[in-house]
Scaffold this motif. Structure first.
Motif, PDB file in Angstrom:
ATOM      1  N   ILE A  91      49.648  24.422  47.312  1.00 25.94           N
ATOM      2  CA  ILE A  91      48.888  24.958  46.172  1.00 25.94           C
ATOM      3  C   ILE A  91      48.907  26.488  46.241  1.00 25.94           C
ATOM      4  CG2 ILE A  91      46.514  25.248  45.292  1.00 25.94           C
ATOM      5  CD1 ILE A  91      46.055  22.286  45.920  1.00 25.94           C
ATOM      6  N   SER A  92      49.210  27.134  45.103  1.00 27.53           N
ATOM      7  CA  SER A  92      49.221  28.602  45.106  1.00 27.53           C
ATOM      8  C   SER A  92      48.228  29.127  44.084  1.00 27.53           C
ATOM      9  CB  SER A  92      50.631  29.126  44.806  1.00 27.53           C
ATOM     10  OG  SER A  92      51.055  28.703  43.533  1.00 27.53           O
ATOM     11  N   PHE A  93      47.971  30.431  44.126  1.00 25.87           N
ATOM     12  CA  PHE A  93      47.019  31.065  43.202  1.00 25.87           C
ATOM     13  C   PHE A  93      47.476  32.492  42.951  1.00 25.87           C
ATOM     14  CE2 PHE A  93      45.370  30.174  47.466  1.00 25.87           C
ATOM     15  CZ  PHE A  93      45.440  31.433  48.045  1.00 25.87           C
ATOM     16  N   PRO A  94      46.931  33.162  41.917  1.00 20.71           N
ATOM     17  CA  PRO A  94      47.418  34.508  41.592  1.00 20.71           C
ATOM     18  C   PRO A  94      47.193  35.483  42.747  1.00 20.71           C
ATOM     19  CG  PRO A  94      46.048  33.653  39.805  1.00 20.71           C
ATOM     20  CD  PRO A  94      45.898  32.707  40.953  1.00 20.71           C
ATOM     21  N   VAL A  95      48.140  36.404  42.891  1.00 19.94           N
ATOM     22  CA  VAL A  95      48.044  37.421  43.943  1.00 19.94           C
ATOM     23  C   VAL A  95      47.182  38.581  43.434  1.00 19.94           C
ATOM     24  CG1 VAL A  95      49.401  39.128  45.228  1.00 19.94           C
ATOM     25  CG2 VAL A  95      50.272  36.786  44.926  1.00 19.94           C
ATOM     26  N   MET A  96      46.237  39.009  44.260  1.00 16.33           N
ATOM     27  CA  MET A  96      45.385  40.155  43.913  1.00 16.33           C
ATOM     28  C   MET A  96      46.070  41.431  44.411  1.00 16.33           C
ATOM     29  SD  MET A  96      42.764  39.054  42.332  1.00 16.33           S
ATOM     30  CE  MET A  96      43.067  37.401  41.752  1.00 16.33           C
ATOM     31  N   GLU A  97      46.273  42.384  43.512  1.00 17.09           N
ATOM     32  CA  GLU A  97      46.957  43.612  43.898  1.00 17.09           C
ATOM     33  C   GLU A  97      46.033  44.533  44.688  1.00 17.09           C
ATOM     34  OE1 GLU A  97      50.224  44.748  40.736  1.00 17.09           O
ATOM     35  OE2 GLU A  97      48.322  44.365  39.754  1.00 17.09           O
ATOM     36  N   LEU A  98      46.630  45.335  45.568  1.00 17.72           N
ATOM     37  CA  LEU A  98      45.850  46.304  46.343  1.00 17.72           C
ATOM     38  C   LEU A  98      45.202  47.310  45.391  1.00 17.72           C
ATOM     39  CD1 LEU A  98      48.163  47.093  49.384  1.00 17.72           C
ATOM     40  CD2 LEU A  98      45.917  45.991  49.429  1.00 17.72           C
ATOM     41  N   GLY A  99      43.973  47.716  45.673  1.00 12.67           N
ATOM     42  CA  GLY A  99      43.305  48.709  44.841  1.00 12.67           C
ATOM     43  C   GLY A  99      42.687  48.117  43.592  1.00 12.67           C
ATOM     44  N   SER A 100      42.782  46.779  43.457  1.00 10.86           N
ATOM     45  CA  SER A 100      42.252  46.116  42.284  1.00 10.86           C
ATOM     46  C   SER A 100      41.034  45.296  42.693  1.00 10.86           C
ATOM     47  CB  SER A 100      43.341  45.186  41.744  1.00 10.86           C
ATOM     48  OG  SER A 100      43.223  45.044  40.374  1.00 10.86           O
ATOM     49  N   ALA A 101      39.958  45.400  41.933  1.00  7.40           N
ATOM     50  CA  ALA A 101      38.776  44.576  42.185  1.00  7.40           C
ATOM     51  C   ALA A 101      38.598  43.677  40.979  1.00  7.40           C
ATOM     52  CB  ALA A 101      37.549  45.457  42.399  1.00  7.40           C
ATOM     53  N   SER A 102      39.055  42.425  41.115  1.00  9.49           N
ATOM     54  CA  SER A 102      39.011  41.489  39.998  1.00  9.49           C
ATOM     55  C   SER A 102      37.569  41.117  39.662  1.00  9.49           C
ATOM     56  CB  SER A 102      39.788  40.224  40.360  1.00  9.49           C
ATOM     57  OG  SER A 102      39.557  39.211  39.408  1.00  9.49           O
ATOM     58  N   ALA A 103      37.327  40.825  38.375  1.00  7.15           N
ATOM     59  CA  ALA A 103      36.000  40.327  37.975  1.00  7.15           C
ATOM     60  C   ALA A 103      35.828  38.868  38.378  1.00  7.15           C
ATOM     61  CB  ALA A 103      35.813  40.481  36.467  1.00  7.15           C
ATOM     62  N   ARG A 104      36.913  38.257  38.892  1.00  4.72           N
ATOM     63  CA  ARG A 104      36.865  36.872  39.395  1.00  4.72           C
ATOM     64  C   ARG A 104      36.198  35.952  38.377  1.00  4.72           C
ATOM     65  NH1 ARG A 104      40.305  35.961  43.702  1.00  4.72           N
ATOM     66  NH2 ARG A 104      39.918  37.358  45.431  1.00  4.72           N
ATOM     67  N   HIS A 105      36.717  36.010  37.137  1.00  5.35           N
ATOM     68  CA  HIS A 105      36.149  35.165  36.081  1.00  5.35           C
ATOM     69  C   HIS A 105      36.432  33.690  36.341  1.00  5.35           C
ATOM     70  CE1 HIS A 105      35.022  33.406  32.371  1.00  5.35           C
ATOM     71  NE2 HIS A 105      36.241  33.239  31.935  1.00  5.35           N
ATOM     72  N   LEU A 106      37.672  33.371  36.752  1.00  8.07           N
ATOM     73  CA  LEU A 106      38.061  31.976  36.981  1.00  8.07           C
ATOM     74  C   LEU A 106      38.744  31.880  38.330  1.00  8.07           C
ATOM     75  CD1 LEU A 106      39.677  31.302  33.475  1.00  8.07           C
ATOM     76  CD2 LEU A 106      37.542  30.291  34.304  1.00  8.07           C
ATOM     77  N   PHE A 107      38.814  30.647  38.880  1.00  6.33           N
ATOM     78  CA  PHE A 107      39.661  30.450  40.056  1.00  6.33           C
ATOM     79  C   PHE A 107      40.740  29.426  39.718  1.00  6.33           C
ATOM     80  CE2 PHE A 107      41.397  29.245  44.042  1.00  6.33           C
ATOM     81  CZ  PHE A 107      41.487  30.467  44.691  1.00  6.33           C
ATOM     82  N   PRO A 108      41.884  29.935  39.166  1.00  2.00           N
ATOM     83  CA  PRO A 108      42.969  29.025  38.806  1.00  2.00           C
ATOM     84  C   PRO A 108      43.861  28.761  40.017  1.00  2.00           C
ATOM     85  CG  PRO A 108      43.533  31.242  38.140  1.00  2.00           C
ATOM     86  CD  PRO A 108      42.197  31.336  38.844  1.00  2.00           C
ATOM     87  N   ILE A 109      44.378  27.537  40.114  1.00  2.00           N
ATOM     88  CA  ILE A 109      45.379  27.218  41.137  1.00  2.00           C
ATOM     89  C   ILE A 109      46.622  26.696  40.435  1.00  2.00           C
ATOM     90  CG2 ILE A 109      43.691  26.710  42.946  1.00  2.00           C
ATOM     91  CD1 ILE A 109      44.169  23.689  42.387  1.00  2.00           C
ATOM     92  N   HIS A 110      47.726  26.622  41.180  1.00  2.00           N
ATOM     93  CA  HIS A 110      48.956  26.059  40.631  1.00  2.00           C
ATOM     94  C   HIS A 110      49.414  24.925  41.537  1.00  2.00           C
ATOM     95  CE1 HIS A 110      53.321  25.738  39.819  1.00  2.00           C
ATOM     96  NE2 HIS A 110      52.953  25.997  38.582  1.00  2.00           N
ATOM     97  N   VAL A 111      49.627  23.760  40.917  1.00  2.00           N
ATOM     98  CA  VAL A 111      50.049  22.566  41.640  1.00  2.00           C
ATOM     99  C   VAL A 111      51.527  22.343  41.333  1.00  2.00           C
ATOM    100  CG1 VAL A 111      49.654  20.089  41.920  1.00  2.00           C
ATOM    101  CG2 VAL A 111      47.745  21.592  41.264  1.00  2.00           C
ATOM    102  N   PRO A 112      52.378  22.195  42.375  1.00  3.97           N
ATOM    103  CA  PRO A 112      53.812  22.045  42.118  1.00  3.97           C
ATOM    104  C   PRO A 112      54.188  20.629  41.665  1.00  3.97           C
ATOM    105  CG  PRO A 112      53.397  21.971  44.479  1.00  3.97           C
ATOM    106  CD  PRO A 112      52.062  22.234  43.815  1.00  3.97           C
ATOM    107  N   ASP A 113      55.436  20.464  41.311  1.00  5.84           N
ATOM    108  CA  ASP A 113      56.063  19.146  41.074  1.00  5.84           C
ATOM    109  C   ASP A 113      55.476  18.343  39.933  1.00  5.84           C
ATOM    110  OD1 ASP A 113      57.522  19.734  43.360  1.00  5.84           O
ATOM    111  OD2 ASP A 113      56.031  18.793  44.654  1.00  5.84           O
ATOM    112  N   GLY A 114      54.953  18.988  38.922  1.00  5.05           N
ATOM    113  CA  GLY A 114      54.443  18.213  37.782  1.00  5.05           C
ATOM    114  C   GLY A 114      53.259  17.330  38.133  1.00  5.05           C
TER     115      GLY A 114
END
Ligand SMILES: *Cc1c(COP(=O)(O)O)cnc(C)c1O
Length: 389
Positions: A274-297
């Motif tokens: 399971i993967s999720f979006p990468v947070m860039e350095l120097g960025s403070a996300s508002a963390r509105h959602l926690f999306p994940i990505h599931v492989p293989d359909g």
């Protein structure tokens, strides 16, 4: 155990505030809105703020105020909520889609640059899931006459390099919809440092009328008004605006909680398929959602497994370019948006809100750990996982 997707933080105190507005006799946009608009100007350090009935209506009013319409093109990411593209269509202009970065899921600035034509009037970058697009880099990549309108529906409290939304762009638009980080059920706001845009917006949020309801009756005497340009109806009533003030005061406190819960998810899901979006350095996300990505359909199967165990999970989002209205558009179907498509076909969002308890989060993680992960082929290559290496 049941874990809802979202639980709002409004309490009995909010009911008292609404009761006060009802007793005042004045329900629509007036003093209470003016107070919150003042608060927004201070919070974001901008010179103008306008409360609106939704992000969508705020965006339509902004596009009308900028004179964007038929014959014009507006660049939007393919991975966003459909409203980002719909508002462009609503004013008669054409949404031009570009793909997003595979790691951050934010609009790809090199692709934006390549999509610009002489008809391009604006770009609407989306601070997806709460992480800010690099507005300075976007500005540097564009002709100076192209407007930048930030879709900050996910990003009230986020920052990038210490800067909040509304800096370096022409306008930033927020949503106060029921599940957003700051909410009054339905609502929104437009902020800008452009005095001319702010003056036009005052008219386009109210049919194009030259005076607001409060102004029409100021001094106890009726004032005539004129309409010189077309507007929409986008103002927020005081009865809803009163719900915002307290939330804006404390939004940064709740961000700490969102951040801690997000990190707990990230730590628990690291080194899994399971993967999720990468947070860039120097960025403070508002963390509105926690999306994940599931492989293989396997996304829909994971969704059902979570739902069957009483866990609220939703999809944010299938690519806009996969939705019939847009996919059936000949100009859109000629394009290619592989990252948005792949993410959109594999993503789902887990419960994330400030009052989510650790026991509730552990329950979600245990369902993933024992009922999902053993059945995902860990040797299967998640294209995103590979890209992340
Ligand atoms: C919620 C949302 C909108 C629309 O907001 P409304 O206030 O419901 O109109 C627009 N863009 C994004 C990215 C959103 O998540």
């Amino acid at each position: 155990m049941k874990v809802p997707f979202y639980r709002h933080s409004l309490d009995a105190g909010s009911a008292t505030l609404v009761a006060d507005v009802i007793e005042s006799g004045f329900l629509t946009s007036g003093k209470r809105c003016a107070r919150v608009e003042e608060q927004l100007r201070a919070f974001f350090g901008v010179s103008h703020a306008k409360l609106t009935s939704s992000w969508t209506q705020g965006a339509v009013a902004t596009l009308l105020a900028l004179g964007i319409g038929p014959g014009d093109e507006v660049i939007v990411p393919a991975m966003t909520f459909v409203a980002t593209a719909n508002v462009v269509k609503q004013v008669g202009a054409r949404p031009v889609f570009v793909d997003v970065d595979p790691l951050t899921l934010l609009i790809d600035i090199a692709l934006v640059k390549a999509a610009v034509t002489p008809r391009t009037k604006a770009v609407i970058p989306v601070h997806l899931y709460g992480q800010l697009v690099d507005i300075a880099a976007l500005r540097a990549a564009l002709r100076p006459d192209i407007r930048i309108i930030e879709d900050a529906a996910h990003c009230f409290e986020g920052r990038r390099g210490g800067r909040r939304p509304g800096t370096g762009s022409d306008a930033a638009i927020f949503s106060f919809y029921a599940t957003k980080n700051v909410t009054c059920g339905e609502g929104g706001a437009v902020i800008t440092n452009d005095a001319e845009l702010a003056a036009s917006l005052n008219e386009t949020v109210l049919h194009g009328m030259s005076a607001t309801a409060a102004q029409r009756f100021s001094g106890g005497r009726y004032q005539h008004w004129d309409v010189a340009r077309l507007g929409t109806k986008a103002n927020l009533p005081d009865i809803l605006a009163v719900l915002l003030e307290g939330q804006i005061e404390t939004v940064d406190d709740r961000l700490e909680r969102r951040e801690a819960l997000s990190r707990r998810y990230e730590d628990a899901l690291a080194d899994t398929p399971i993967s999720f979006p990468v947070m860039e350095l120097g960025s403070a996300s508002a963390r509105h959602l926690f999306p994940i990505h599931v492989p293989d359909g396997r996304r829909d199967w994971v969704m059902r497994t979570l739902n069957d165990q009483g866990i609220g999970a939703t999809v944010n989002y299938r690519a806009v370019t996969e939705l019939s209205l847009y996919r059936n558009d000949a100009l859109v179907s000629q394009g290619s948006f592989p990252v948005s498509r792949e993410w959109g076909e594999g993503t789902l969002s887990l419960p994330l809100f400030p009052t989510l308890q650790e026991e509730e989060q552990d329950y979600v993680l245990n369902v993933l750990r024992y009922q999902v992960l053993p059945f995902l082929d860990s040797s299967a290559t998640d294209e995103r996982g590979v890209a992340a290496l």
